[in-house]
Design a protein around this motif. Structure first.
Motif, PDB file in Angstrom:
ATOM      1  N   ASN A   3     -26.381  -9.980  21.306  1.00 46.49           N
ATOM      2  CA  ASN A   3     -25.401  -9.504  22.279  1.00 46.49           C
ATOM      3  C   ASN A   3     -25.258  -7.999  22.121  1.00 46.49           C
ATOM      4  O   ASN A   3     -24.493  -7.509  21.298  1.00 46.49           O
ATOM      5  N   ASP A   4     -26.025  -7.224  22.922  1.00 43.46           N
ATOM      6  CA  ASP A   4     -26.012  -5.776  22.788  1.00 43.46           C
ATOM      7  C   ASP A   4     -24.651  -5.188  23.100  1.00 43.46           C
ATOM      8  O   ASP A   4     -24.256  -4.174  22.528  1.00 43.46           O
ATOM      9  N   ALA A   5     -23.923  -5.797  24.033  1.00 42.32           N
ATOM     10  CA  ALA A   5     -22.607  -5.268  24.391  1.00 42.32           C
ATOM     11  C   ALA A   5     -21.679  -5.274  23.191  1.00 42.32           C
ATOM     12  O   ALA A   5     -20.865  -4.380  22.996  1.00 42.32           O
ATOM     13  N   ALA A   6     -21.819  -6.312  22.352  1.00 42.89           N
ATOM     14  CA  ALA A   6     -20.950  -6.413  21.188  1.00 42.89           C
ATOM     15  C   ALA A   6     -21.261  -5.326  20.164  1.00 42.89           C
ATOM     16  O   ALA A   6     -20.437  -5.011  19.304  1.00 42.89           O
ATOM     17  N   LEU A   7     -22.465  -4.757  20.226  1.00 43.22           N
ATOM     18  CA  LEU A   7     -22.863  -3.736  19.279  1.00 43.22           C
ATOM     19  C   LEU A   7     -22.481  -2.341  19.722  1.00 43.22           C
ATOM     20  O   LEU A   7     -22.576  -1.388  18.948  1.00 43.22           O
ATOM     21  N   THR A   8     -22.054  -2.168  20.967  1.00 39.21           N
ATOM     22  CA  THR A   8     -21.706  -0.862  21.488  1.00 39.21           C
ATOM     23  C   THR A   8     -20.305  -0.471  21.033  1.00 39.21           C
ATOM     24  O   THR A   8     -19.359  -1.219  21.249  1.00 39.21           O
ATOM     25  N   PRO A   9     -20.149   0.670  20.385  1.00 40.53           N
ATOM     26  CA  PRO A   9     -18.820   1.072  19.934  1.00 40.53           C
ATOM     27  C   PRO A   9     -17.849   1.210  21.107  1.00 40.53           C
ATOM     28  O   PRO A   9     -18.230   1.614  22.204  1.00 40.53           O
ATOM     29  N   GLU A  10     -16.611   0.848  20.845  1.00 45.32           N
ATOM     30  CA  GLU A  10     -15.566   1.011  21.842  1.00 45.32           C
ATOM     31  C   GLU A  10     -14.643   2.140  21.408  1.00 45.32           C
ATOM     32  O   GLU A  10     -14.347   2.303  20.225  1.00 45.32           O
ATOM     33  N   TYR A  11     -14.211   2.897  22.396  1.00 41.82           N
ATOM     34  CA  TYR A  11     -13.378   4.068  22.146  1.00 41.82           C
ATOM     35  C   TYR A  11     -11.988   3.873  22.732  1.00 41.82           C
ATOM     36  O   TYR A  11     -11.814   3.234  23.765  1.00 41.82           O
ATOM     37  N   ARG A  12     -11.017   4.439  22.062  1.00 45.32           N
ATOM     38  CA  ARG A  12      -9.704   4.630  22.654  1.00 45.32           C
ATOM     39  C   ARG A  12      -9.705   5.990  23.321  1.00 45.32           C
ATOM     40  O   ARG A  12     -10.307   6.947  22.826  1.00 45.32           O
ATOM     41  N   VAL A  13      -9.015   6.096  24.460  1.00 42.19           N
ATOM     42  CA  VAL A  13      -9.054   7.319  25.255  1.00 42.19           C
ATOM     43  C   VAL A  13      -7.630   7.774  25.536  1.00 42.19           C
ATOM     44  O   VAL A  13      -6.783   6.972  25.965  1.00 42.19           O
ATOM     45  N   PHE A  14      -7.378   9.062  25.318  1.00 39.24           N
ATOM     46  CA  PHE A  14      -6.061   9.645  25.522  1.00 39.24           C
ATOM     47  C   PHE A  14      -6.171  10.860  26.449  1.00 39.24           C
ATOM     48  O   PHE A  14      -7.084  11.679  26.306  1.00 39.24           O
ATOM     49  N   CYS A  15      -5.239  10.955  27.371  1.00 41.66           N
ATOM     50  CA  CYS A  15      -5.141  12.091  28.294  1.00 41.66           C
ATOM     51  C   CYS A  15      -4.113  13.068  27.732  1.00 41.66           C
ATOM     52  O   CYS A  15      -2.961  12.701  27.474  1.00 41.66           O
ATOM     53  N   LEU A  16      -4.505  14.322  27.544  1.00 38.49           N
ATOM     54  CA  LEU A  16      -3.649  15.350  26.963  1.00 38.49           C
ATOM     55  C   LEU A  16      -3.398  16.443  28.001  1.00 38.49           C
ATOM     56  O   LEU A  16      -4.338  17.112  28.445  1.00 38.49           O
ATOM     57  N   ARG A  17      -2.135  16.626  28.380  1.00 41.58           N
ATOM     58  CA  ARG A  17      -1.833  17.680  29.351  1.00 41.58           C
ATOM     59  C   ARG A  17      -1.751  19.021  28.641  1.00 41.58           C
ATOM     60  O   ARG A  17      -1.074  19.157  27.630  1.00 41.58           O
ATOM     61  N   THR A  18      -2.441  20.009  29.204  1.00 37.81           N
ATOM     62  CA  THR A  18      -2.467  21.322  28.590  1.00 37.81           C
ATOM     63  C   THR A  18      -1.835  22.403  29.453  1.00 37.81           C
ATOM     64  O   THR A  18      -1.510  23.477  28.939  1.00 37.81           O
ATOM     65  N   ALA A  19      -1.639  22.166  30.750  1.00 34.90           N
ATOM     66  CA  ALA A  19      -1.066  23.189  31.617  1.00 34.90           C
ATOM     67  C   ALA A  19      -0.741  22.568  32.969  1.00 34.90           C
ATOM     68  O   ALA A  19      -1.084  21.409  33.242  1.00 34.90           O
ATOM     69  N   THR A  20      -0.086  23.360  33.803  1.00 35.19           N
ATOM     70  CA  THR A  20       0.171  22.981  35.192  1.00 35.19           C
ATOM     71  C   THR A  20      -0.422  24.054  36.104  1.00 35.19           C
ATOM     72  O   THR A  20      -0.759  25.153  35.657  1.00 35.19           O
ATOM     73  N   HIS A  21      -0.520  23.706  37.379  1.00 39.98           N
ATOM     74  CA  HIS A  21      -1.145  24.634  38.324  1.00 39.98           C
ATOM     75  C   HIS A  21      -0.700  24.259  39.733  1.00 39.98           C
ATOM     76  O   HIS A  21      -0.465  23.081  40.024  1.00 39.98           O
ATOM     77  N   THR A  22      -0.563  25.234  40.592  1.00 42.88           N
ATOM     78  CA  THR A  22      -0.260  25.018  42.002  1.00 42.88           C
ATOM     79  C   THR A  22      -1.252  25.807  42.830  1.00 42.88           C
ATOM     80  O   THR A  22      -1.508  26.980  42.552  1.00 42.88           O
ATOM     81  N   ALA A  23      -1.824  25.158  43.846  1.00 39.77           N
ATOM     82  CA  ALA A  23      -2.828  25.822  44.672  1.00 39.77           C
ATOM     83  C   ALA A  23      -2.790  25.239  46.083  1.00 39.77           C
ATOM     84  O   ALA A  23      -2.250  24.151  46.309  1.00 39.77           O
ATOM     85  N   PRO A  24      -3.366  25.945  47.054  1.00 40.98           N
ATOM     86  CA  PRO A  24      -3.415  25.421  48.428  1.00 40.98           C
ATOM     87  C   PRO A  24      -4.139  24.086  48.489  1.00 40.98           C
ATOM     88  O   PRO A  24      -5.157  23.875  47.819  1.00 40.98           O
ATOM     89  N   GLU A  25      -3.631  23.180  49.316  1.00 43.16           N
ATOM     90  CA  GLU A  25      -4.217  21.841  49.402  1.00 43.16           C
ATOM     91  C   GLU A  25      -5.690  21.850  49.778  1.00 43.16           C
ATOM     92  O   GLU A  25      -6.452  21.009  49.277  1.00 43.16           O
ATOM     93  N   PRO A  26      -6.172  22.749  50.660  1.00 40.05           N
ATOM     94  CA  PRO A  26      -7.608  22.702  51.003  1.00 40.05           C
ATOM     95  C   PRO A  26      -8.534  22.933  49.812  1.00 40.05           C
ATOM     96  O   PRO A  26      -9.721  22.601  49.896  1.00 40.05           O
ATOM     97  N   ILE A  27      -8.051  23.493  48.709  1.00 42.31           N
ATOM     98  CA  ILE A  27      -8.877  23.605  47.513  1.00 42.31           C
ATOM     99  C   ILE A  27      -9.169  22.222  46.937  1.00 42.31           C
ATOM    100  O   ILE A  27     -10.271  21.943  46.466  1.00 42.31           O
ATOM    101  N   PHE A  28      -8.198  21.338  47.016  1.00 43.64           N
ATOM    102  CA  PHE A  28      -8.337  20.011  46.430  1.00 43.64           C
ATOM    103  C   PHE A  28      -8.961  19.012  47.399  1.00 43.64           C
ATOM    104  O   PHE A  28      -9.630  18.072  46.964  1.00 43.64           O
ATOM    105  N   LEU A  29      -8.730  19.208  48.686  1.00 45.82           N
ATOM    106  CA  LEU A  29      -9.224  18.295  49.720  1.00 45.82           C
ATOM    107  C   LEU A  29      -9.822  19.140  50.840  1.00 45.82           C
ATOM    108  O   LEU A  29      -9.111  19.832  51.565  1.00 45.82           O
ATOM    109  N   TYR A  30     -11.123  19.086  50.965  1.00 38.15           N
ATOM    110  CA  TYR A  30     -11.845  19.959  51.893  1.00 38.15           C
ATOM    111  C   TYR A  30     -11.276  19.908  53.311  1.00 38.15           C
ATOM    112  O   TYR A  30     -11.158  18.827  53.906  1.00 38.15           O
ATOM    113  N   MET A  31     -10.898  21.096  53.830  1.00 32.67           N
ATOM    114  CA  MET A  31     -10.449  21.269  55.215  1.00 32.67           C
ATOM    115  C   MET A  31      -9.223  20.421  55.557  1.00 32.67           C
ATOM    116  O   MET A  31      -9.036  20.008  56.698  1.00 32.67           O
TER     117      MET A  31
END
Length: 259
Positions: A3-31
């Motif tokens: 069972n190769d899947a059982a041999l694959t290491p599993e990771y814990r994952v954490f999201c770390l916030r480092t800053a905030t930002h504000t920008a015009p919406e078209p930068i994030f969503l084209y047009m």
């Protein structure tokens, strides 16, 4: 039967916030959203498993000897780092110091993703090969948007640590990188095996969940076509797909605990 899947290491994952930002919406969503702005967070990520501490991107901020300040002065006014959200403080919350990090994977080479790379003197630093070359030798001034002081430091003081990755490469068992392009030549996503399946960190080819849900490309990049292709592929690759800057991540995953 093996069972190769059982041999694959599993990771814990954490999201770390480092800053905030504000920008015009078209930068994030084209047009889309002319005249409106969007508030977002800036993140870096910690993955732990199989005896490894892995960072995806490096966070920002902090007051420590040798900090590269030229880019910081120019950039951190637009990316304000909150109290206790600098890289060293966030690592300390997990009982870690920079010397405990084994691998740093850079989703791309913009300042808000590589600002503190110089902290990680013991780590392998993973950058997309063709993107690294494009950033170091831009074909036109419009593409010369990367922090020169940080890149110069990486190219000289950290040269022996650099791992210039192929467009698809296994970095360690259970961790793969996938080139996306779209946002920059050096943009790559990271796929991690976890107890809840594959977690994909998109980098900035998707800023928001809306980019993923509607397959709507970002508005700041080098190729809309690459962006759409990447959004579609990353949705297929991951069981949990996390965009680069959406504030909703910390609402969906309280405390930044992904899995």
């Amino acid at each position: 039967m093996r069972n190769d899947a059982a041999l694959t290491p599993e990771y814990r994952v954490f999201c770390l916030r480092t800053a905030t930002h504000t920008a015009p919406e078209p930068i994030f969503l084209y047009m889309k959203g002319f005249g409106r702005t969007v508030d977002v967070n800036c993140y870096f990520w910690l993955a732990q498993g199989n005896g490894r501490n892995v960072l995806v991107d490096t966070g920002m901020g902090g007051d420590y000897p040798g900090r590269l300040t030229e880019s910081a002065r120019r950039s951190e006014a637009s990316f304000p780092v909150g109290d206790g959200e600098d890289t060293l403080s966030q690592l300390a919350r997990h009982g870690l110091r920079p010397e405990n990090i084994d691998v740093v994977i850079l989703t791309h080479l913009h300042y808000d993703h590589i600002a503190n790379v110089q902290l990680f003197e013991n780590a392998e630093i993973v950058v997309n090969r063709k993107g690294w070359e494009a950033a170091r030798n831009p074909i036109h001034p419009v593409f010369d948007v990367f922090p020169k002081d940080v890149l110069d430091y990486m190219a000289t003081r950290m040269k022996a640590q650099l791992r210039l990755a192929a467009d698809e490469e296994t970095i360690a068992p259970g961790i793969d990188v996938l080139w996306t392009g779209g946002h920059t030549r050096c943009s790559q996503a990271v796929k991690l095996q976890t107890a809840k399946g594959k977690v994909v960190l998109t980098g900035d080819v998707a800023y928001l969940y809306e980019n993923l849900m509607s397959e709507h490309p970002i508005g700041l990049g080098v190729s809309l076509y690459e962006s759409v292709d990447a959004l579609r592929r990353l949705k297929r690759e991951g069981d949990i797909v996390l965009p680069g800057h959406d504030k909703e991540i910390l609402e969906r995953y309280p405390g930044g605990v992904i899995v």
